[in-house]
Design an enzyme around this catalytic site. Structure first.
Site, mmCIF file in Angstrom:
data_model
loop_
_atom_site.group_PDB
_atom_site.id
_atom_site.type_symbol
_atom_site.label_atom_id
_atom_site.label_comp_id
_atom_site.label_asym_id
_atom_site.label_seq_id
_atom_site.Cartn_x
_atom_site.Cartn_y
_atom_site.Cartn_z
ATOM 1 N N GLY A 55 0.818 -1.202 0.000
ATOM 2 C CA GLY A 55 0.000 0.000 0.000
ATOM 3 C C GLY A 55 0.850 1.249 0.000
ATOM 4 O O GLY A 55 1.973 1.255 0.517
ATOM 5 N N SER A 56 0.333 2.324 -0.570
ATOM 6 C CA SER A 56 1.018 3.610 -0.483
ATOM 7 C C SER A 56 0.870 4.156 0.935
ATOM 8 O O SER A 56 0.052 3.682 1.721
ATOM 9 C CB SER A 56 0.433 4.592 -1.493
ATOM 10 O OG SER A 56 0.661 4.135 -2.815
ATOM 11 N N HIS A 222 -0.423 0.729 9.862
ATOM 12 C CA HIS A 222 -1.718 1.089 9.265
ATOM 13 C C HIS A 222 -2.704 1.441 10.374
ATOM 14 O O HIS A 222 -3.903 1.232 10.240
ATOM 15 C CB HIS A 222 -2.286 -0.066 8.434
ATOM 16 C CG HIS A 222 -1.325 -0.680 7.481
ATOM 17 N ND1 HIS A 222 -0.635 -1.836 7.760
ATOM 18 C CD2 HIS A 222 -0.911 -0.269 6.260
ATOM 19 C CE1 HIS A 222 0.144 -2.128 6.732
ATOM 20 N NE2 HIS A 222 0.001 -1.192 5.813
ATOM 21 N N GLY A 411 -21.572 -12.152 3.862
ATOM 22 C CA GLY A 411 -22.644 -12.376 2.897
ATOM 23 C C GLY A 411 -22.277 -12.322 1.433
ATOM 24 O O GLY A 411 -23.164 -12.370 0.586
ATOM 25 N N SER A 456 -11.415 -15.157 -1.116
ATOM 26 C CA SER A 456 -11.665 -16.447 -1.755
ATOM 27 C C SER A 456 -11.281 -16.398 -3.228
ATOM 28 O O SER A 456 -10.730 -17.356 -3.775
ATOM 29 C CB SER A 456 -13.128 -16.872 -1.600
ATOM 30 O OG SER A 456 -13.990 -15.913 -2.193
ATOM 31 N N THR A 510 -12.466 -23.436 6.577
ATOM 32 C CA THR A 510 -12.294 -22.682 5.330
ATOM 33 C C THR A 510 -12.585 -23.624 4.172
ATOM 34 O O THR A 510 -12.849 -24.816 4.374
ATOM 35 C CB THR A 510 -10.858 -22.140 5.187
ATOM 36 O OG1 THR A 510 -9.962 -23.248 4.973
ATOM 37 C CG2 THR A 510 -10.430 -21.351 6.411
ATOM 38 N N ASP A 565 -19.234 -24.149 6.710
ATOM 39 C CA ASP A 565 -18.496 -23.042 6.120
ATOM 40 C C ASP A 565 -18.982 -22.833 4.694
ATOM 41 O O ASP A 565 -19.018 -23.776 3.890
ATOM 42 C CB ASP A 565 -17.001 -23.346 6.106
ATOM 43 C CG ASP A 565 -16.218 -22.241 5.414
ATOM 44 O OD1 ASP A 565 -16.097 -21.163 5.988
ATOM 45 O OD2 ASP A 565 -15.752 -22.486 4.279
#
Length: 583
Positions: A55-56, A222, A411, A456, A510, A565
């Site tokens: 990231g910047s 961050h 969701g 995913s 998972t 899952d």
């Protein structure tokens, strides 16, 4: 926290900052579309290329480290957000010298690891020689809190950049550069502290702020929560930081054992908002305490601004315990070697200013990264029939998958799977006569990468790219049928590759709970139907299983006791459809 900025448009801010790198260092060029700073082809001899990024907001990391003797390319995301896999792929395939191999160095944040990992697997699938090092040096995150994810990467990363970059400049092989980069990463420990959170230009101001007399020890770059808050003065702050880094009795944080006889390198890093005057006082305090409390007298002391958190009112300490490199150059020699980039302390030479390089890589080299056939044959009609049935099953199951993900996630799992399935279905319905297994898969990979987002989507893309690589690794001069054994071996290779980018294992709730049994059973029996049954049982076993990875960990609640899952369930639906279509 100051919320006042000279440039409030974050997009303009990032692009104009990247442009400034090319203005201050003639050896660099900018790919504006992909936010990539890269070394001009005539600025250095062909060597192993080093690619990094993130990231910047951490400037001068990473773009200002591009130059002879350090990085070959840096990819920038938006502020505090990972660049996309496509940006990274373009950098690796089109913007850096690849003839000697490419080493990718990334900090340990989920988005960065997945997106850089996806690009690495894409490059490998195209036949390129690429390796990756993930840096996690933050002692602010203990073993218990870090869990399977591990420590965050912070300022110690620049030592990995500098030492491995100097080694690459000597003409060392990718194997050697990769080994030394990992050696530096494994022997570096860091921690940061800040008096304030930072404000990201273009975002709303939050009230999450420290009191006037508070400092947060271990705060991430961050604004991530630290280890503790204190009202201690500088001496007390540094004492606590060094204890987190060097207390061998703290089993949760004793990541690196350093004695007074060890040769070390100290990096004191400004997080962006501390005055040069104060940084001098901080550096003196750190060096004094290292000597008086631990008997450590660093062989090199580097202080300055290397990895920031925008205008973070804080600093970090990194300590590297040097090791024997075994490559004819010591870590100190490599650290001291010149680097012609604006972010490191070495200045740009006069000869470079007098005769600046002029070449660019605006147009990628023709043919670079084009995927080759695997020589493994499939029946495209049968493959398409099986795939079509599987995809239609996934699309039909979307409401159920979404319902499950609404209970335990955010969701979007069902929608993401449906979007990917519809994209692939549209492709195969248009007709494909491709009989080479890897080339058939390549088209599907491209669609998945462009239609599925989120964690995913990145995992599926990484797995499928590694699967294509697994197929090509079994090719020879002739051609042969891609039977169950061939696919089983390729799947096993893909599982191993995916394990480099996610710690997920069966039992973590998972999609791996369905994927791993499928791969294992296919390898053991060569029977697709049995493999599908194993995947189905694996998905069902996640009902009542408490998650240890993914967004479900943060969502919490008791919904996991009632539903499987969603990712594992969706994959099992796909496998069941595939088995039916292949009958």
């Amino acid at each position: 926290m100051s919320s006042k900025h000279f440039i409030n448009d974050p997009t303009h801010l990032v692009l104009s900052t990247l442009k400034s790198i090319t203005l201050t260092n003639p050896t660099t060029a900018l790919d504006t579309e992909n936010k990539v700073i890269y070394l001009r082809p005539d600025a250095a001899k062909p060597q192993v290329s080093l690619v990094s990024g993130g990231g910047s907001g951490h400037e001068p990391s990473f773009a200002a480290f591009v130059g002879p003797g350090l990085l070959s390319g840096a990819v920038a995301g938006t502020i505090f957000a990972s660049p996309s896999a496509e940006q990274i792929r373009r950098c690796i395939l089109e913007r850096v010298e690849a003839s000697k191999g490419v080493l990718v160095i990334v900090m340990n944040y989920t988005g960065d690891v997945l997106n850089f990992g996806m690009a690495v697997e894409k490059a490998k699938a195209a036949g390129m020689d690429v390796e990756m090092v993930v840096m996690g040096d933050d002692a602010g995150v203990g073993r218990e809190k870090g869990g399977k994810v591990g420590r965050r990467g912070i300022a110690g990363t620049v030592l990995v950049h500098k030492i491995s970059g100097a080694l690459a400049a000597t003409g060392a092989s990718l194997k050697e550069v990769h080994k030394i980069a990992q050696l530096v990463a494994d022997n570096t420990v860091s921690i940061g502290s800040s008096l304030s959170h930072v404000h990201v230009p273009g975002r709303e101001v939050t009230e999450d702020e420290l009191r006037k007399d508070e400092v947060e020890i271990g705060m991430g770059i961050h604004n991530e929560a630290g280890s503790e808050k204190t009202t201690a003065d500088l001496s007390g702050i540094v004492k606590t930081m060094l204890k987190y880094m060097l207390d061998s009795s703290d089993k949760d944080r004793a990541f690196l054992s350093v004695s007074s006889s060890d040769e070390t390198v100290l990096l004191v890093n400004n997080l962006g908002g501390v005055s040069v005057l104060e940084m001098g006082g901080i550096t003196t305090e750190v060096v004094t305490q290292l000597s008086s409390e631990y008997g450590i007298k660093p062989a090199r002391i580097i202080a300055g601004t290397f990895m920031t958190s925008l205008n973070g009112l804080g600093f970090s300490i990194s300590l590297l315990k040097t090791q024997d490199t075994g490559v004819g150059k010591s870590m100190l020699e490599l650290l001291d070697a010149p680097a012609e980039c604006s972010g490191w302390s070495a200045a740009i030479s006069g000869s470079t200013w007098a005769k600046p390089p002029t070449e660019t890589r605006e147009k990628g080299a023709a043919g670079v990264g084009e995927n080759k056939p695997s020589g493994l044959e499939i029946d495209p009609k049968l493959a398409t029939k099986g795939l079509k049935t599987a995809l239609e099953r996934v699309i039909k199951a979307e409401p159920e998958i979404t319902k499950y993900d609404t209970v335990v996630g955010d969701g979007d799992c069902g929608i993401g799977l449906k979007r990917g399935a519809e994209g692939v279905l549209e492709h195969i319905n248009s007709g494909t006569g491709q009989s080479d297994a890897a080339l058939y898969l390549d088209k599907i990979i491209s669609i998945v990468e462009n239609t599925m987002d989120g964690t995913s989507g990145a995992l599926y893309a990484i797995f499928l790219n590694a699967l294509a690589h697994g197929l090509r690794s079994q090719s020879d001069s002739g051609s042969k049928q891609a039977d169950a054994q061939v696919w089983a071996k390729a799947l096993s290779i893909a599982m191993e590759s995916m394990g480099k980018y996610t710690p997920a294992q069966p039992g973590d709730r998972t999609l791996v709970d369905a994927l791993a049994p499928f791969v294992e059973q296919l390898g053991a029996s060569g029977d697709v139907q049995k493999a599908v049954q194993a995947a189905d049982e694996g998905a069902k076993s996640t009902k009542g299983m408490k998650a240890s990875l993914g967004r479900t960990v943060y969502v919490g609640g008791s919904g996991f006791e009632e539903v499987p899952d969603p990712g594992a369930y969706g994959l099992a639906v796909f496998f069941n459809g595939l088995a039916e279509g292949l009958r």
